[in-house]
Design a protein around this motif. Structure first.
Motif, PDB file in Angstrom:
ATOM      1  N   ALA A  14     -13.732   3.094  -4.373  1.00  0.00           N
ATOM      2  CA  ALA A  14     -12.595   3.527  -3.554  1.00  0.00           C
ATOM      3  C   ALA A  14     -11.777   2.345  -3.062  1.00  0.00           C
ATOM      4  O   ALA A  14     -10.547   2.433  -2.945  1.00  0.00           O
ATOM      5  N   LEU A  15     -12.437   1.218  -2.766  1.00  0.00           N
ATOM      6  CA  LEU A  15     -11.697   0.055  -2.273  1.00  0.00           C
ATOM      7  C   LEU A  15     -10.643  -0.413  -3.272  1.00  0.00           C
ATOM      8  O   LEU A  15      -9.468  -0.535  -2.918  1.00  0.00           O
ATOM      9  N   PRO A  16     -10.993  -0.667  -4.548  1.00  0.00           N
ATOM     10  CA  PRO A  16      -9.933  -1.070  -5.487  1.00  0.00           C
ATOM     11  C   PRO A  16      -8.933   0.040  -5.792  1.00  0.00           C
ATOM     12  O   PRO A  16      -7.771  -0.244  -6.081  1.00  0.00           O
ATOM     13  N   VAL A  17      -9.375   1.306  -5.738  1.00  0.00           N
ATOM     14  CA  VAL A  17      -8.455   2.406  -6.036  1.00  0.00           C
ATOM     15  C   VAL A  17      -7.381   2.526  -4.968  1.00  0.00           C
ATOM     16  O   VAL A  17      -6.185   2.605  -5.261  1.00  0.00           O
ATOM     17  N   PHE A  18      -7.800   2.520  -3.692  1.00  0.00           N
ATOM     18  CA  PHE A  18      -6.858   2.792  -2.614  1.00  0.00           C
ATOM     19  C   PHE A  18      -6.313   1.530  -1.939  1.00  0.00           C
ATOM     20  O   PHE A  18      -5.315   1.603  -1.227  1.00  0.00           O
ATOM     21  N   ALA A  19      -6.971   0.375  -2.136  1.00  0.00           N
ATOM     22  CA  ALA A  19      -6.572  -0.814  -1.391  1.00  0.00           C
ATOM     23  C   ALA A  19      -5.773  -1.802  -2.215  1.00  0.00           C
ATOM     24  O   ALA A  19      -5.304  -2.802  -1.670  1.00  0.00           O
ATOM     25  N   SER A  20      -5.610  -1.575  -3.500  1.00  0.00           N
ATOM     26  CA  SER A  20      -4.933  -2.569  -4.333  1.00  0.00           C
ATOM     27  C   SER A  20      -3.496  -2.793  -3.896  1.00  0.00           C
ATOM     28  O   SER A  20      -2.978  -3.910  -3.983  1.00  0.00           O
ATOM     29  N   ASP A  21      -2.829  -1.756  -3.375  1.00  0.00           N
ATOM     30  CA  ASP A  21      -1.442  -1.913  -2.920  1.00  0.00           C
ATOM     31  C   ASP A  21      -1.375  -2.846  -1.720  1.00  0.00           C
ATOM     32  O   ASP A  21      -0.598  -3.818  -1.698  1.00  0.00           O
ATOM     33  N   ALA A  22      -2.187  -2.565  -0.697  1.00  0.00           N
ATOM     34  CA  ALA A  22      -2.159  -3.406   0.497  1.00  0.00           C
ATOM     35  C   ALA A  22      -2.598  -4.830   0.187  1.00  0.00           C
ATOM     36  O   ALA A  22      -2.027  -5.797   0.708  1.00  0.00           O
ATOM     37  N   LEU A  23      -3.614  -4.988  -0.662  1.00  0.00           N
ATOM     38  CA  LEU A  23      -4.080  -6.329  -1.006  1.00  0.00           C
ATOM     39  C   LEU A  23      -3.030  -7.094  -1.801  1.00  0.00           C
ATOM     40  O   LEU A  23      -2.861  -8.304  -1.635  1.00  0.00           O
ATOM     41  N   SER A  24      -2.321  -6.391  -2.661  1.00  0.00           N
ATOM     42  CA  SER A  24      -1.289  -7.063  -3.456  1.00  0.00           C
ATOM     43  C   SER A  24      -0.130  -7.534  -2.589  1.00  0.00           C
ATOM     44  O   SER A  24       0.602  -8.460  -2.966  1.00  0.00           O
ATOM     45  N   SER A  25       0.049  -6.907  -1.425  1.00  0.00           N
ATOM     46  CA  SER A  25       1.123  -7.337  -0.539  1.00  0.00           C
ATOM     47  C   SER A  25       0.929  -8.779  -0.097  1.00  0.00           C
ATOM     48  O   SER A  25       1.891  -9.474   0.247  1.00  0.00           O
ATOM     49  N   VAL A  26      -0.330  -9.223  -0.115  1.00  0.00           N
ATOM     50  CA  VAL A  26      -0.612 -10.613   0.212  1.00  0.00           C
ATOM     51  C   VAL A  26       0.082 -11.543  -0.776  1.00  0.00           C
ATOM     52  O   VAL A  26       0.407 -12.680  -0.452  1.00  0.00           O
TER      53      VAL A  26
END
Length: 670
Positions: A35-47
């Motif tokens: 779930a972390l890579p599925v749902f968090a990739s957008d927020a992490l990519s903002s970095v």
């Protein structure tokens, strides 16, 4: 014997895979590690681009302004953690998904819910467009041959992402887990090594550290005055792009394994901590390495007092930091660059999970077409995935895959959702406090309400800043699209409400009553096998009255039809309509409506013989008159169209003689 599949079905199976039974839905639910890579990739990519946007904006005021970047980052992190804390309350209170929309609809009303829904839908589309376009810019920087083809490559990437998601959420999450964790690991390694070098005094300076930044003419006096404060607010609003994607977890709670709320809340916390740590570390290392990053590098970056010119290629912030930290270790520099490019593209996957899930909730509530609520062969919301891909491709094409232009439309919708959902949660806790008597539970509710109040105040301030600083730079387009979606959802809701009202059974005794009489009308042009089959079927239904109807277009053909009718002794009267202008549709429609007007309570059934062809291209050669008649009579009350199919080229028909040319046998006279 297995059924023969058509070419489109074979292509679909090759791309999407075999259908999955509904009972397997639980097997597609996500553990936290997926779930972390599925749902968090957008927020992490903002970095990868939020620090760039902060430094770009501050660079307009020169060198001194850039030193404020870490403080702007602190402000962004404060808002980010407040939003994470607020949404952790949301996933516990609303485990059925829908996120901000569900919260606002229940607590602030249906109209406010539609505002949030329209904002989120627009922002999901922009997430895909911005992320993929940014990834294409990284690709063009790494592979010069790709430069100039960013639009085509971006559209191709969106199509690939759509196909992967059509194969199912769990399958796509597994495919994206490796590059997302590789990005986290490579950036984490870069930050650890950078901090170690900073502490030990062994850090090199960035290649761009030898430049100075010339301020833009409008900020020649630095950050003094109202213009300077406005610029800092612009930098803050641009850096707030780091918050995009946080709401996707609350929208996708149903996709988590049990306990859903706890797993979603844990994923949210991990996401917030990782993103905040990365953002602040990158900004601090950018300052420690003396990195220079300008809005217009050709004119703003000065070497010995002279502009570097258009021949200078400015690398992104992360690339410059990686080249400095891993000085002499090119393999690690390449690893950071490649994983960053991957995460920018894969960030779109967050939207590919959030948009269909939200669309399904909206369709369930009657605000979007019901097809959006239907799961596809692989138990994914296929229609939502396809619609999102089409919208993102349209933005990429319209804006030429230019991130600088697309980013101005970005994050408006996110902060609309953040603000309204937080105030919705405040009202939620207030309503539940009225009926709660347990002191411990009441204390927990008060803490939750305080968290949501703080988050709502912060995000409302940010929303105002974003609207003021970005509206004339392109945010007005996003606002306009939200308004269009809002009006569209209102229209869809009114339509479904009207349909529900019209089809509701008010009096069962009346609804079960048969019509007084049924008038059957068989349309014929010639007396051939399809017409005979339609007549036979019409007679089998036993209508009150039955007649055949033809239109006199050619006198000779009409005379031949009359002669054949008498010769075959068809036990159905034939009515011939005149048509001085050689029309077919209008005379038939007028006649059927006249029958209906003479007996308003009766039912008129029109039997239409239709050809069933063997190949798709043959369809254009037949049935055009039938289609026009259906379209015209579809909206006539009390009229039913009954198609009577006749299969062409059917060699093994039992009712056809061995020799197809034997007319006597076909007429039954042999």
């Amino acid at each position: 014997m297995a059924a023969v599949q058509s070419v489109p079905d074979l292509v679909k199976r090759a791309l999407v895979g075999r259908p999955v039974r509904s009972e397997r839905l639980n097997a597609t639910l996500l553990p936290k590690r997926i779930a972390l890579p599925v749902f968090a990739s957008d927020a992490l990519s903002s970095v990868a681009y939020a620090p760039d946007e902060i430094l770009l904006t501050l660079s307009l005021a020169g060198m001194a302004a850039v030193t404020l970047a870490p403080w702007v980052g602190v402000a962004v992190v404060v808002v980010m953690m407040a939003v994470v804390a607020s949404y952790r309350q949301t996933v516990h209170a609303y485990p059925s998904g829908g996120g901000g929309y569900a919260v606002v609809r229940e607590n602030l009303g249906a109209r406010a819910g539609m505002v949030v829904a329209s904002a989120l839908l627009v922002d999901y589309v922009l997430t895909v467009a911005v992320s993929v376009s940014s990834g294409m810019q990284y690709l063009a920087a790494a592979i010069p041959a790709a430069r100039g083809h960013e639009v085509v490559l971006g559209v191709a990437v969106v199509v690939v992402l759509a196909v992967l998601n059509l194969r199912g959420v769990r399958e796509s999450g597994t495919a994206f887990a490796v590059p997302v964790y590789a990005f986290i690991g490579s950036i984490g390694l870069m930050l650890l090594v950078g901090v170690w070098q900073l502490v030990t005094g062994t850090m090199h300076t960035a290649a761009s550290a030898s430049f100075t930044i010339a301020p833009n003419a409008a900020f020649s006096q630095g950050l003094t005055g109202l213009a300077g404060g406005f610029l800092v607010l612009r930098a803050f609003s641009s850096g707030s792009a780091a918050l995009t994607g946080i709401e996707a977890v609350s929208n996708g709670v149903p996709a988590f394994r049990r306990p859903k709320s706890r797993n979603a809340a844990t994923t949210l916390l991990l996401l917030g901590l990782i993103a905040a740590t990365m953002l602040m570390s990158i900004l601090l290392l950018a300052g420690a390495t003396g990195l220079r990053f300008a809005q217009d590098p050709a004119t703003q970056l000065l070497l010995h007092g002279r502009p570097v010119g258009h021949g200078y290629a400015q690398d992104p912030v992360i690339s410059q930091i990686a080249a400095t930290v891993f000085h002499g270790v090119p393999v690690l520099f390449v690893l950071v660059t490649i994983t960053t490019g991957f995460i920018l593209v894969l960030a779109a996957n967050t939207a590919f999970n959030g948009f269909p899930a939200l669309g399904s909730v909206l369709a369930r509530d009657g605000l979007l077409p019901r097809q959006m609520h239907t799961r596809g062969d692989r138990l994914a919301f296929s229609n939502g995935i396809v619609l999102l891909a089409a919208g993102a491709c349209a933005f990429i094409i319209a804006f030429g895959a230019e991130v600088t232009r697309l980013i101005q439309l970005y994050i408006v919708g996110v902060f609309v959702s953040f603000t309204l959902s937080q105030f919705g949660m405040v009202r939620h806790w207030g309503r539940h406090l009225l009926g709660e008597r347990d002191r411990q539970v009441r204390a927990h509710m008060r803490r939750s309400r305080a968290i949501n109040t703080f988050g709502g105040v912060l995000t409302s301030v940010v929303l105002v800043i974003v609207l003021v600083t970005k509206f004339t730079h392109g945010a007005w387009i996003a606002v306009l699209l939200m308004a269009v979606l809002f009006l569209g959802m209102r229209g869809i809701a009114r339509h479904y409400e009207g349909v529900s009202r019209d089809i509701t059974v008010l009096d069962p005794s009346v609804s079960r009553a048969l019509p007084p009489r049924v008038h059957g009308i068989v349309l014929v042009s010639k007396l051939h096998e399809p017409a005979m089959r339609a007549i036979a079927y019409a007679r089998a239904t036993r209508p009150t009255t039955l007649e055949a109807l033809t239109v006199n277009i050619d006198s000779d053909e009409t005379a031949a039809l009359r002669q054949a009718w008498e010769e075959f002794e068809i036990p159905v009267p034939l009515t011939v309509l005149g048509s001085p202008f050689r029309e077919i549709t209008r005379p038939v429609v007028d006649y059927v409506r006249s029958v209906r007007w003479e007996a308003p309570r009766d039912l008129v059934v029109v039997f239409v013989p239709e050809y069933v062809v063997s190949h798709w291209w043959e369809q254009a050669l037949h049935n055009q008159s039938a289609l026009r008649l259906k379209a015209r009579l579809l909206f006539t009350p009390g009229v039913v169209m009954a198609s009577v199919p006749f299969q062409l080229h059917e060699e093994d028909r039992l009712d056809r003689p061995a020799h197809p040319g034997a007319d006597g046998a076909r007429r039954g006279t042999a």
